[in-house]
Scaffold this motif. Structure first.
Motif, PDB file in Angstrom:
ATOM      1  N   GLY A 135       0.764  -1.243   0.000  1.00  0.00           N
ATOM      2  CA  GLY A 135       0.000   0.000   0.000  1.00  0.00           C
ATOM      3  C   GLY A 135       0.794   1.292   0.000  1.00  0.00           C
ATOM      4  O   GLY A 135       0.202   2.356   0.126  1.00  0.00           O
ATOM      5  N   LEU A 136       2.113   1.298  -0.167  1.00  0.00           N
ATOM      6  CA  LEU A 136       2.866   2.547  -0.157  1.00  0.00           C
ATOM      7  C   LEU A 136       2.503   3.426  -1.341  1.00  0.00           C
ATOM      8  O   LEU A 136       2.399   4.644  -1.213  1.00  0.00           O
ATOM      9  N   GLY A 137       2.329   2.765  -2.498  1.00  0.00           N
ATOM     10  CA  GLY A 137       1.988   3.557  -3.674  1.00  0.00           C
ATOM     11  C   GLY A 137       0.529   3.495  -4.023  1.00  0.00           C
ATOM     12  O   GLY A 137      -0.151   4.517  -4.113  1.00  0.00           O
ATOM     13  N   SER A 138       0.053   2.246  -4.212  1.00  0.00           N
ATOM     14  CA  SER A 138      -1.320   2.070  -4.698  1.00  0.00           C
ATOM     15  C   SER A 138      -2.338   1.932  -3.583  1.00  0.00           C
ATOM     16  O   SER A 138      -3.538   2.098  -3.794  1.00  0.00           O
ATOM     17  N   GLY A 139      -1.862   1.543  -2.404  1.00  0.00           N
ATOM     18  CA  GLY A 139      -2.787   1.286  -1.307  1.00  0.00           C
ATOM     19  C   GLY A 139      -3.449  -0.071  -1.387  1.00  0.00           C
ATOM     20  O   GLY A 139      -4.322  -0.401  -0.572  1.00  0.00           O
ATOM     21  N   LEU A 140      -3.050  -0.861  -2.373  1.00  0.00           N
ATOM     22  CA  LEU A 140      -3.626  -2.200  -2.532  1.00  0.00           C
ATOM     23  C   LEU A 140      -2.933  -3.201  -1.607  1.00  0.00           C
ATOM     24  O   LEU A 140      -1.729  -3.050  -1.317  1.00  0.00           O
ATOM     25  N   ASN A 141      -3.671  -4.252  -1.185  1.00  0.00           N
ATOM     26  CA  ASN A 141      -3.074  -5.355  -0.395  1.00  0.00           C
ATOM     27  C   ASN A 141      -2.475  -6.346  -1.379  1.00  0.00           C
ATOM     28  O   ASN A 141      -3.122  -7.302  -1.818  1.00  0.00           O
ATOM     29  N   ILE A 142      -1.233  -6.100  -1.762  1.00  0.00           N
ATOM     30  CA  ILE A 142      -0.587  -6.903  -2.812  1.00  0.00           C
ATOM     31  C   ILE A 142      -0.422  -8.354  -2.387  1.00  0.00           C
ATOM     32  O   ILE A 142      -0.588  -9.272  -3.189  1.00  0.00           O
ATOM     33  N   ASN A 143      -0.097  -8.575  -1.115  1.00  0.00           N
ATOM     34  CA  ASN A 143       0.071  -9.963  -0.645  1.00  0.00           C
ATOM     35  C   ASN A 143      -1.195 -10.774  -0.867  1.00  0.00           C
ATOM     36  O   ASN A 143      -1.149 -11.900  -1.388  1.00  0.00           O
ATOM     37  N   ASP A 144      -2.333 -10.218  -0.495  1.00  0.00           N
ATOM     38  CA  ASP A 144      -3.594 -10.949  -0.668  1.00  0.00           C
ATOM     39  C   ASP A 144      -3.940 -11.116  -2.139  1.00  0.00           C
ATOM     40  O   ASP A 144      -4.460 -12.157  -2.558  1.00  0.00           O
ATOM     41  N   LEU A 145      -3.657 -10.070  -2.955  1.00  0.00           N
ATOM     42  CA  LEU A 145      -3.931 -10.169  -4.390  1.00  0.00           C
ATOM     43  C   LEU A 145      -3.113 -11.274  -5.047  1.00  0.00           C
ATOM     44  O   LEU A 145      -3.631 -12.087  -5.820  1.00  0.00           O
ATOM     45  N   VAL A 146      -1.814 -11.316  -4.755  1.00  0.00           N
ATOM     46  CA  VAL A 146      -0.940 -12.348  -5.333  1.00  0.00           C
ATOM     47  C   VAL A 146      -1.366 -13.740  -4.876  1.00  0.00           C
ATOM     48  O   VAL A 146      -1.421 -14.687  -5.672  1.00  0.00           O
ATOM     49  N   LYS A 147      -1.669 -13.872  -3.601  1.00  0.00           N
ATOM     50  CA  LYS A 147      -2.087 -15.172  -3.072  1.00  0.00           C
ATOM     51  C   LYS A 147      -3.372 -15.640  -3.742  1.00  0.00           C
ATOM     52  O   LYS A 147      -3.503 -16.822  -4.127  1.00  0.00           O
ATOM     53  N   ALA A 148      -4.322 -14.738  -3.923  1.00  0.00           N
ATOM     54  CA  ALA A 148      -5.598 -15.105  -4.545  1.00  0.00           C
ATOM     55  C   ALA A 148      -5.399 -15.511  -5.997  1.00  0.00           C
ATOM     56  O   ALA A 148      -5.981 -16.497  -6.481  1.00  0.00           O
ATOM     57  N   LEU A 149      -4.587 -14.739  -6.727  1.00  0.00           N
ATOM     58  CA  LEU A 149      -4.331 -15.060  -8.138  1.00  0.00           C
ATOM     59  C   LEU A 149      -3.598 -16.395  -8.281  1.00  0.00           C
ATOM     60  O   LEU A 149      -3.900 -17.204  -9.171  1.00  0.00           O
ATOM     61  N   ALA A 150      -2.597 -16.639  -7.407  1.00  0.00           N
ATOM     62  CA  ALA A 150      -1.839 -17.896  -7.462  1.00  0.00           C
ATOM     63  C   ALA A 150      -2.742 -19.094  -7.139  1.00  0.00           C
ATOM     64  O   ALA A 150      -2.683 -20.136  -7.795  1.00  0.00           O
ATOM     65  N   ASN A 151      -3.585 -18.919  -6.122  1.00  0.00           N
ATOM     66  CA  ASN A 151      -4.502 -20.008  -5.757  1.00  0.00           C
ATOM     67  C   ASN A 151      -5.502 -20.287  -6.867  1.00  0.00           C
ATOM     68  O   ASN A 151      -5.864 -21.434  -7.127  1.00  0.00           O
ATOM     69  N   ALA A 152      -5.968 -19.216  -7.520  1.00  0.00           N
ATOM     70  CA  ALA A 152      -6.912 -19.389  -8.626  1.00  0.00           C
ATOM     71  C   ALA A 152      -6.269 -20.140  -9.791  1.00  0.00           C
ATOM     72  O   ALA A 152      -6.909 -20.954 -10.465  1.00  0.00           O
ATOM     73  N   GLU A 153      -4.993 -19.852 -10.025  1.00  0.00           N
ATOM     74  CA  GLU A 153      -4.271 -20.552 -11.097  1.00  0.00           C
ATOM     75  C   GLU A 153      -4.018 -22.023 -10.733  1.00  0.00           C
ATOM     76  O   GLU A 153      -4.086 -22.910 -11.576  1.00  0.00           O
ATOM     77  N   LYS A 154      -3.759 -22.296  -9.451  1.00  0.00           N
ATOM     78  CA  LYS A 154      -3.384 -23.635  -8.990  1.00  0.00           C
ATOM     79  C   LYS A 154      -4.587 -24.556  -8.802  1.00  0.00           C
ATOM     80  O   LYS A 154      -4.501 -25.776  -9.000  1.00  0.00           O
ATOM     81  N   ALA A 155      -5.721 -23.983  -8.436  1.00  0.00           N
ATOM     82  CA  ALA A 155      -6.863 -24.783  -7.990  1.00  0.00           C
ATOM     83  C   ALA A 155      -7.313 -25.869  -8.963  1.00  0.00           C
ATOM     84  O   ALA A 155      -7.503 -27.024  -8.564  1.00  0.00           O
ATOM     85  N   PRO A 156      -7.532 -25.565 -10.269  1.00  0.00           N
ATOM     86  CA  PRO A 156      -8.031 -26.627 -11.172  1.00  0.00           C
ATOM     87  C   PRO A 156      -7.097 -27.831 -11.252  1.00  0.00           C
ATOM     88  O   PRO A 156      -7.539 -28.971 -11.142  1.00  0.00           O
ATOM     89  N   LYS A 157      -5.804 -27.580 -11.432  1.00  0.00           N
ATOM     90  CA  LYS A 157      -4.847 -28.687 -11.545  1.00  0.00           C
ATOM     91  C   LYS A 157      -4.675 -29.409 -10.219  1.00  0.00           C
ATOM     92  O   LYS A 157      -4.570 -30.644 -10.183  1.00  0.00           O
ATOM     93  N   GLN A 158      -4.704 -28.644  -9.095  1.00  0.00           N
ATOM     94  CA  GLN A 158      -4.565 -29.266  -7.783  1.00  0.00           C
ATOM     95  C   GLN A 158      -5.742 -30.182  -7.496  1.00  0.00           C
ATOM     96  O   GLN A 158      -5.576 -31.295  -6.957  1.00  0.00           O
TER      97      GLN A 158
END
Length: 465
Positions: free
Chosen positions: A8-31
């Motif tokens: 959040g220093l620049g954008s104010g977004l929770n980057i950790n949660d965003l990356v985790k959600a995107l990675a989980n979404a990519e992994k879920a079907p194959k997992q």
């Protein structure tokens, strides 16, 4: 390597949660696919292992019955006094009862030399040991001691069933004692030595007088066994006699016993019952692996639970072949053709049931046919073995199936490793991209604030003028 960020220093977004959600979404079907395949593979691997064990246990049970010398014998031989004689049955035995009187057991020769004044034989030479008409030569070295003579006899004549030892009389004298394993009259041991070995000469038919140091002869003479069967006098050079057709009789001691040969109804019934239990045990396992059960869940909805090998072609084929083997007529057993004639019938659930009364009738009328039915060359056990051998064992179809499933499980583990590596790489990439975006937004915000500050300053100057 994972990339960390300050959110959040620049954008104010929770980057950790965003990356985790995107990675989980990519992994879920194959997992999900890997997890489902792994669970299915583990279940099938366990089921195939259970089936393989059950088939091998069934095979072992039949092999045990087939290898037993008396499991399906039509007759059973017994002795009323096994301390007098034991009896085993072979081919050709017939029902009957016989009185056996043992008066003397067959014995082997045991002899002793005269007491030796000297236990060293300077000249050595050849020692001839005879058992009946068989002569054996023993080479003795010059200067050999009595112990050396004993050892030479044991080393050179062990294959002939002759052994030697030394007995000391406690007064400084020693005798050489020889024993034979060959029983029966006319097999007495005699010894003739060259030169000073002649001191060891023994005439095996002379009685030894142990009180006379110079006496040599037999301790136990070789003799035939003497006995009577139903009053008929007989003799034998050994204590195992076959004077009764189909019976082998082991004489144990003097005395009287009754030998009986009778129908082996109980023994055969026990063997057939063991076969029925072995098959039913196998069937219980296969039924459990293919059973479909209708149940309800916690909400009362109807659900179906299926066994791990439902509709499995390998299991279906094996059981179909086994059912055919049990129902098709057996050749080579005379009038006995099918299990139903022995009182073995099939229940509605496929298990076998035994009617012992029917079996006893068959044993009484055709005892020899039962053994051929089960253990003959074209018998039921060989027929079943031809089927189970294809599936059981280290080279069987079930072992091959186990290997395929194990390979599939290993492949899934490899897929899991690759997926984890791909998601780790994706996570790193996403963090880099979001961090770059966050830095860009921060710079843009700073530039915007700088421009606004300049404009505000110009506006203020214009107002002052």
């Amino acid at each position: 390597m994972a990339v960390s960020t300050i959110t959040g220093l620049g954008s104010g977004l929770n980057i950790n949660d965003l990356v985790k959600a995107l990675a989980n979404a990519e992994k879920a079907p194959k997992q999900t696919q890997i997890d489902l395949q792994k669970a299915r593979t583990d279940t099938q691997l366990s089921a195939v292992g259970m089936l393989k064990s059950a088939v091998e246990t069934f095979e072992a049970a039949l092999a045990g019955l087939k290898s037993s010398a008396t499991a399906f014998d039509g007759y059973k031989a017994s002795s009323s006094k096994t301390d007098v004689a034991k009896v085993t049955m072979g081919a050709g035995a017939v029902a009957g009862s016989y009185k056996l009187e043992v008066t003397q057991l067959a014995t082997a020769s045991k002899v002793a030399s005269a007491t030796q004044a000297s236990t060293t034989y300077a000249t050595g030479g050849k020692l001839t040991v005879s058992v009946g008409s068989n002569d054996y030569s023993v080479s003795i070295d010059d200067g050999a001691s009595l112990t050396d003579v004993r050892n030479a006899i044991n080393d050179q004549l062990s294959g002939a069933g002759i052994s030697a030892n030394i007995i000391s009389d406690g007064n400084g004298g020693s005798r050489l004692v020889l024993a034979s394993e060959t029983t029966g009259a006319g097999t007495d041991i005699s010894v003739v030595g060259e030169n000073d070995l002649s001191a060891l000469n023994i005439v095996g038919t002379d009685a030894l007088d142990g009180a006379v140091p110079g006496s040599a002869g037999y301790i136990t003479p070789a003799a035939d066994a003497t006995f009577k069967i139903d009053g008929l006098e007989m003799s034998s050079k050994t204590n195992t006699v076959t004077n009764l057709s189909g019976l082998s009789i082991k004489l144990e001691e003097a005395g009287t016993t009754t030998l009986s040969v009778a129908a082996n109804a109980d023994g055969i019934a026990g063997s057939v019952e063991s076969f029925v239990m072995a098959y039913n045990t196998l069937l219980t396992v296969t039924n459990g692996l293919t059973k479909v059960t209708q149940t309800t869940d916690a909400n009362g909805n109807a659900t179906t639970q299926a066994g791990a090998l439902v509709a499995d072609s390998t299991l279906r084929s094996m059981m179909s072949q086994l059912r055919s083997a049990l129902s098709n007529p057996v050749e080579g057993a005379g009038e006995l053709k099918v299990l139903a004639q022995l009182g073995v019938k099939t229940n509605r659930d496929g298990t076998l049931a035994l009617d012992k009364d029917q079996l006893k009738k068959t044993v009484a009328s055709n005892p020899e046919g039962i053994k051929a039915f089960f253990t003959g060359e074209k018998g039921l056990f060989n027929r079943i073995g031809d089927i189970t051998s294809v599936y059981a064992g280290k080279d069987g179809l079930l072992a091959s199936r186990e290997k395929s499933l194990t390979d599939a499980k290993d492949a899934l583990a490899t897929d899991q490793t690759k997926l984890d590596l791909r998601i780790e790489t994706l996570t790193t990439s996403l963090f880099k991209k979001f961090n770059a975006m966050d830095s860009l937004v921060a710079r843009l915000n700073a530039t915007s604030q700088s421009v606004l500050a300049t404009l505000n300053a110009l506006n203020k100057k214009g107002s002052d003028d």
